[in-house]
Structures are given as C-alpha cells and as structure tokens.
Write a protein that holds these residues in place. Structure first.
Motif, short mmCIF file in Angstrom:
data_model
loop_
_atom_site.label_atom_id
_atom_site.label_comp_id
_atom_site.label_asym_id
_atom_site.label_seq_id
_atom_site.Cartn_x
_atom_site.Cartn_y
_atom_site.Cartn_z
N ARG A 239 0.86 -1.18 0.00
CA ARG A 239 0.00 0.00 0.00
C ARG A 239 0.90 1.23 0.00
NH1 ARG A 239 -4.65 -2.93 -0.91
NH2 ARG A 239 -5.01 -4.44 0.77
N GLU A 244 1.58 -4.53 4.24
CA GLU A 244 0.59 -4.99 5.21
C GLU A 244 0.54 -6.51 5.25
OE1 GLU A 244 -2.64 -1.29 5.12
OE2 GLU A 244 -3.17 -3.26 4.28
N THR A 246 -2.02 -9.29 6.29
CA THR A 246 -3.46 -9.36 6.49
C THR A 246 -3.88 -10.78 6.79
OG1 THR A 246 -3.76 -7.54 4.95
CG2 THR A 246 -5.70 -8.83 5.50
N ARG A 251 -8.39 -8.73 8.39
CA ARG A 251 -7.91 -7.79 9.41
C ARG A 251 -6.40 -7.61 9.27
NH1 ARG A 251 -6.70 -8.44 15.03
NH2 ARG A 251 -7.36 -10.61 14.91
N VAL A 252 -5.95 -6.37 9.33
CA VAL A 252 -4.51 -6.09 9.24
C VAL A 252 -3.84 -6.51 10.54
CG1 VAL A 252 -2.76 -4.30 8.98
CG2 VAL A 252 -4.85 -4.19 7.61
N ARG A 255 1.65 -3.67 10.04
CA ARG A 255 2.04 -2.75 8.97
C ARG A 255 3.52 -2.45 9.11
NH1 ARG A 255 -3.13 -0.10 9.97
NH2 ARG A 255 -4.48 -0.38 8.13
#
Length: 318
Positions: A239, A244, A246, A251-252, A255
């Motif tokens: 991103r 990320e 996931t 749900r992340v 990061r």
C-alpha cells in the motif's frame, strides 16, 4: 522413525495432487501462473518425465505461444501458497527449476530462458540442494535458497551471477544480524512493482517474520513479528510505502514501513485470525522427513544391491 514415516504418509495425503513439484523442500506444491505486476502474459509449465512444455498465454485468455524443452522443469514456487517467481522485471529473463524428487538432492538444475523469444539460453547445474528465491530486475542476479543437508529447516540465501556464471561466495544476510541462522517456512510472497524488493512472510517456531530481499543491493532485512503466533493463510499487500500483513478475515495484523523496515502498527494480539492450527507447519515438515527417509532407504538399498553383485561376482570367479 516408523512413527514419523506413518505420520508423513498420512500428511502427504493432505497435499493437492501435483504433476511436478517445484524446488521447495516439500512435495505437492505447484506454482501459480507467473506474470509481472500489470503484465499482459503469464507463464505455466506442463512437466513430463523427459520434457517440459512451457506455455505463454494471455493473462486473462488462452495460449499465445508454447515451447517444448528437453528435461523436466517447472515454474518456481517460492512459498507454500504457490506464490511464483522467476521472471525478471524487464521481461527478458525467465528461470525454471528441476522438480524435487529427493531430499537432500545432490545437484539442482535450472533452465535460463529468453522470455521474449521463448528460447533456452543455458542450463545451470549446481552441486547441492537449492530452491529458487528471486531474480534482479535486469535478470543478472539469481537468488537461491541453499539447504543444509544435515539440518532440516536450516538454509541460507545465495546469489548467482548469471553473466559471470558463478555462485557468489558470501551469503545474502541482514547486515544487522549477519550471524543469525535462518529457520522457517515461506507462507506467501509479494514483490514490488519494479522487481527490486521481494517480501516473503515466514512461519517459524519462535515467531513469524518478513524477509525483505533487495535483489539489486544483494542484501536483506529480517523484520520480526514477535507478537504474532501463526500466519498460515495470511497475505502480503503493498500500500504505497507500506507493507501490510493481512489475516484470513481481512484484518490487518501488521504494517511495515518499507523505507525504514519498522513496524508502524503493532502486531495484533496472539488470538489473531491468520490461523492457529499446527497442521500447516507439521505437514511440510513431515513430508520433508518422509522424502529424506525414502531417499536414505533408496541409497541404502542401492548400496546393498551393489555389495550383493560384488559377492556374486566373487563367488562365480572362484
């Protein structure tokens, strides 16, 4: 050992059927079609006993070209979810690997192709057990994972100079932790748009981590995800300047700042949704143990047969 073999046989049944396993230290893992980010074509292989059909097809359509290659090769899978690799970002170089039929294997063979002409440039045969890991954007450096035949699960990343045709001596390591041994199983992979950075999510017995490989700078960064327990089924996504991790439910979990290689969002609690079953970790390990045991048994039987032939010759010569 009998218990391990029985468990291995049972767990092998859980793997999908495979026409030709790739170079990962396991069986039953096939690479997904290989293409560049935003590319219009994808590559697949159909491997037989003595030859391989390499197919170039429209990414969202049918075959465009194909080429029959002597020998058995496959698109390299670089993670247990079938993440593929082997095509340089400039679209000129494609690397195929010989399928794994034993562990450890004594030699590993690669086919280096001109992707634009779909023509074989050369074969490379290396002494030792390797799998393919990544390739630099210009196709000059090929990165391999070399496995320790005496320690299952231990490995190091090596670089091979395709122009000089030699394996570089120094392993590719995180300069902050040059002496740290690598253990873990690759879960999934994502590469950035220009092909320089290859990010691989690993599951290990201690904690998951992300291995960030700089294919131009011949260096790497290991990013520990200390607060996560299991990441099977997780995915990686780029991103902008962030990577990320996931979980299965979207749900992340973490990061990572791609510039500093630091966590910008603390990992989720240990009750994450990426999966907590021990089975995905045990299955590849058990399969590897089974393959190693079968290899040793074949070698032992071959040695016994050789001794028996010598004894028969000795008796008949009296």
């Amino acid at each position: 050992m009998l218990v391990i073999l029985l468990v291995g046989v049972a767990l092998l049944a859980l793997f999908p059927a495979s026409a030709a396993a790739d170079g990962l230290p396991a069986v039953g893992i096939d690479a997904r079609p290989l293409s560049l980010a935003g590319g219009q074509v994808a590559y697949v292989t159909e491997s037989g006993r003595h030859s391989t059909r390499l197919v170039e097809r429209a990414r969202y359509g049918g075959p465009m070209r194909d080429r029959r290659l002597p020998g058995s090769f496959s698109i390299p899978a670089v993670a247990y979810d079938g993440s593929p690799s082997g095509l340089s970002a400039d679209g000129r170089t494609l690397v195929l690997i010989s399928p794994r039929v034993r562990y450890p294997r004594r030699r590993t063979t690669f086919a280096i192709l001109d992707a634009r002409r779909l023509a074989l440039r050369r074969r490379i045969s290396l002494k030792g057990d390797f799998s393919f890991d990544a390739i630099s954007p210009d196709g000059r450096l090929m990165y391999l994972v070399e496995y320790n035949p005496r320690e299952i699960g231990e490995y190091q990343v090596r670089a091979y100079d395709l122009r000089a045709r030699r394996l570089l001596r120094r392993p590719v390591v995180d300069p902050r932790e040059p002496d740290e041994e690598m253990y873990g199983l690759p879960v999934t992979r994502v590469a950035d748009g220009d092909g320089r950075w290859a990010y691989t999510l690993y599951q290990s017995t201690e904690h998951p981590f992300v291995h960030a490989l700089d294919t131009e700078g011949r260096t790497a960064v290991c990013i520990d995800l200390d607060d996560l327990r299991q990441v099977w089924g997780a995915t990686l996504a780029l991103r902008g300047g962030t990577l990320e991790v996931t979980g299965r439910q979207g749900r992340v979990l973490a990061r990572i700042d791609r510039r500093t290689h630091r966590l910008t969002k603390p990992p989720a609690p240990r009750t994450d949704d990426a999966g907590t079953s021990w089975l995905p970790l045990a299955a590849p390990t058990a399969a590897l143990l089974l393959l190693a045991a079968v290899t040793r048994r074949r070698l032992g039987q071959s040695a016994n047969d050789h001794q028996a032939r010598l004894r028969r010759r000795s008796v008949s010569g009296r």
